[in-house]
Design a protein around this motif. Sequence first.
Motif, PDB file in Angstrom:
ATOM      1  N   ILE A  28      -5.134-142.166 -93.302  1.00  0.00           N
ATOM      2  CA  ILE A  28      -6.350-141.462 -93.703  1.00  0.00           C
ATOM      3  C   ILE A  28      -6.260-140.044 -93.153  1.00  0.00           C
ATOM      4  O   ILE A  28      -6.288-139.832 -91.943  1.00  0.00           O
ATOM      5  N   LYS A  29      -6.142-139.076 -94.048  1.00  0.00           N
ATOM      6  CA  LYS A  29      -5.952-137.683 -93.639  1.00  0.00           C
ATOM      7  C   LYS A  29      -7.315-137.028 -93.416  1.00  0.00           C
ATOM      8  O   LYS A  29      -7.789-136.238 -94.226  1.00  0.00           O
ATOM      9  N   ALA A  30      -7.939-137.381 -92.286  1.00  0.00           N
ATOM     10  CA  ALA A  30      -9.288-136.890 -91.994  1.00  0.00           C
ATOM     11  C   ALA A  30      -9.299-135.379 -91.790  1.00  0.00           C
ATOM     12  O   ALA A  30     -10.225-134.683 -92.219  1.00  0.00           O
ATOM     13  N   VAL A  31      -8.303-134.871 -91.085  1.00  0.00           N
ATOM     14  CA  VAL A  31      -8.109-133.429 -90.900  1.00  0.00           C
ATOM     15  C   VAL A  31      -6.668-133.135 -91.268  1.00  0.00           C
ATOM     16  O   VAL A  31      -5.754-133.744 -90.717  1.00  0.00           O
ATOM     17  N   VAL A  40     -19.004-126.179 -92.251  1.00  0.00           N
ATOM     18  CA  VAL A  40     -19.869-126.876 -93.204  1.00  0.00           C
ATOM     19  C   VAL A  40     -19.043-127.638 -94.225  1.00  0.00           C
ATOM     20  O   VAL A  40     -17.863-127.354 -94.450  1.00  0.00           O
ATOM     21  N   GLY A  41     -19.703-128.602 -94.878  1.00  0.00           N
ATOM     22  CA  GLY A  41     -19.063-129.398 -95.908  1.00  0.00           C
ATOM     23  C   GLY A  41     -19.821-130.692 -96.122  1.00  0.00           C
ATOM     24  O   GLY A  41     -20.732-131.038 -95.368  1.00  0.00           O
ATOM     25  N   GLU A  42     -19.443-131.421 -97.170  1.00  0.00           N
ATOM     26  CA  GLU A  42     -20.082-132.698 -97.466  1.00  0.00           C
ATOM     27  C   GLU A  42     -19.795-133.728 -96.373  1.00  0.00           C
ATOM     28  O   GLU A  42     -18.823-133.612 -95.624  1.00  0.00           O
ATOM     29  N   SER A  43     -20.613-134.769 -96.335  1.00  0.00           N
ATOM     30  CA  SER A  43     -20.336-135.891 -95.443  1.00  0.00           C
ATOM     31  C   SER A  43     -18.996-136.509 -95.818  1.00  0.00           C
ATOM     32  O   SER A  43     -18.702-136.721 -96.996  1.00  0.00           O
ATOM     33  N   GLY A  44     -18.178-136.771 -94.812  1.00  0.00           N
ATOM     34  CA  GLY A  44     -16.870-137.362 -95.057  1.00  0.00           C
ATOM     35  C   GLY A  44     -15.751-136.361 -95.224  1.00  0.00           C
ATOM     36  O   GLY A  44     -14.600-136.745 -95.456  1.00  0.00           O
ATOM     37  N   TYR A  49     -13.413-129.056 -97.104  1.00  0.00           N
ATOM     38  CA  TYR A  49     -13.443-130.052 -98.170  1.00  0.00           C
ATOM     39  C   TYR A  49     -12.253-130.983 -98.023  1.00  0.00           C
ATOM     40  O   TYR A  49     -11.096-130.538 -98.014  1.00  0.00           O
ATOM     41  N   LEU A  50     -12.513-132.261 -97.880  1.00  0.00           N
ATOM     42  CA  LEU A  50     -11.488-133.303 -97.829  1.00  0.00           C
ATOM     43  C   LEU A  50     -10.364-132.972 -96.835  1.00  0.00           C
ATOM     44  O   LEU A  50      -9.183-133.000 -97.159  1.00  0.00           O
ATOM     45  N   PRO A  72      -9.828-139.772 -98.425  1.00  0.00           N
ATOM     46  CA  PRO A  72      -8.821-139.080 -97.612  1.00  0.00           C
ATOM     47  C   PRO A  72      -7.563-139.909 -97.397  1.00  0.00           C
ATOM     48  O   PRO A  72      -6.560-139.390 -96.936  1.00  0.00           O
ATOM     49  N   ALA A  73      -7.618-141.192 -97.744  1.00  0.00           N
ATOM     50  CA  ALA A  73      -6.425-142.032 -97.675  1.00  0.00           C
ATOM     51  C   ALA A  73      -5.528-141.816 -98.894  1.00  0.00           C
ATOM     52  O   ALA A  73      -4.338-142.150 -98.869  1.00  0.00           O
ATOM     53  N   ASN A  74      -6.101-141.245 -99.963  1.00  0.00           N
ATOM     54  CA  ASN A  74      -5.330-141.019-101.183  1.00  0.00           C
ATOM     55  C   ASN A  74      -5.806-139.731-101.846  1.00  0.00           C
ATOM     56  O   ASN A  74      -6.377-139.754-102.934  1.00  0.00           O
ATOM     57  N   PRO A  75      -5.573-138.592-101.193  1.00  0.00           N
ATOM     58  CA  PRO A  75      -6.037-137.319-101.766  1.00  0.00           C
ATOM     59  C   PRO A  75      -5.280-136.998-103.054  1.00  0.00           C
ATOM     60  O   PRO A  75      -4.145-137.450-103.255  1.00  0.00           O
TER      61      PRO A  75
END
Length: 333
Positions: A38-41, A57-61, A239-240, A291-294
Amino acid sequence: MTAEVLNASDEAPLLRVENLKMHFPVYAGIFRRQVGAIKAVDGISFDIKKGETLGLVGESGCGKTTAGRVILRLYDATDGSVVLNGVDIASLSGENLRKARPQMQMVFQDPHASLNPRMTVGSIIGEPIDEHGLLKGRERKQRIEELLSAVGLDPRFTNRYPHEFSGGQRQRIGIARALALNPEFIVCDEPIAALDVSIQAQVVNLLEDLQKQFGLTYLFISHDLSMIRHIADRVAVMYLGKIVELATRDDLYANPKHPYTKALLSAVPIPDPDIELTREHIVLKGDLPSPANPPDGCNFSTRCPIATDICHQQDPVWRDHAPGHQLACHHVD
């Protein structure tokens, strides 16, 4: 993508983050083999000058909170560097990391969950002081009372418990705890999201006053673009797992360039009904990808209203668009 962000001035930044990644492994099967991540960052870079507030800033997740925790070494980074006062925090371990912790602290999002209900306010604020063996006896008690006064609480509250306070008061206790070791850098992880609207402005004003009083530097994480506009000097849009645009506050709000930034700002209501009725609202289609499959190419390509073939094939390069304004987009000149 390795992004290089040029500082707006010749002054050395207090914090410099370069190509920071936090990938959480995904295991499956009887033998628990790693089958993905999971590519969180996923490769973010920015810097923060002393005394500055950078809004994230950005969306949740999208990875905002994870980024803040990796910077403070609450998680061990997968890759990249976090240089604070010339020292790479990401490479420290053991006693060296412990000695570095006082200069970097965090204010957590939920004031109810971040305070131990079985500890008194004095014990909660004094815990960092005890952990690092800084003060004892009368000096410790005096320091705790000074911190309570600094955040606008009665120093006589030291023997009370968290359940005796409101949400706003609990967050003030959390802020006092973060200040206990005289840090230079504080990550504020959505510190007002769990509070009543009537209290939010008070807490933000308190953080601004403390910044001036103690010379603090903030990374302020939030999804509230209106509040970020009030408190931040510069704003990074995430974002993502990636930062897609970074600019000064006034430049970003007046002249957003990235299509995702434009979509976010179009959703912020304007307190003028005539303007609100006539301005364009950008509605993004689809959901935030995993984020596991961008997606291939640009992470935003599956929802972007101006995406073309190149967006689905190549990751855009992080670059300077104008002095102090960076972004990653194939279609912004």
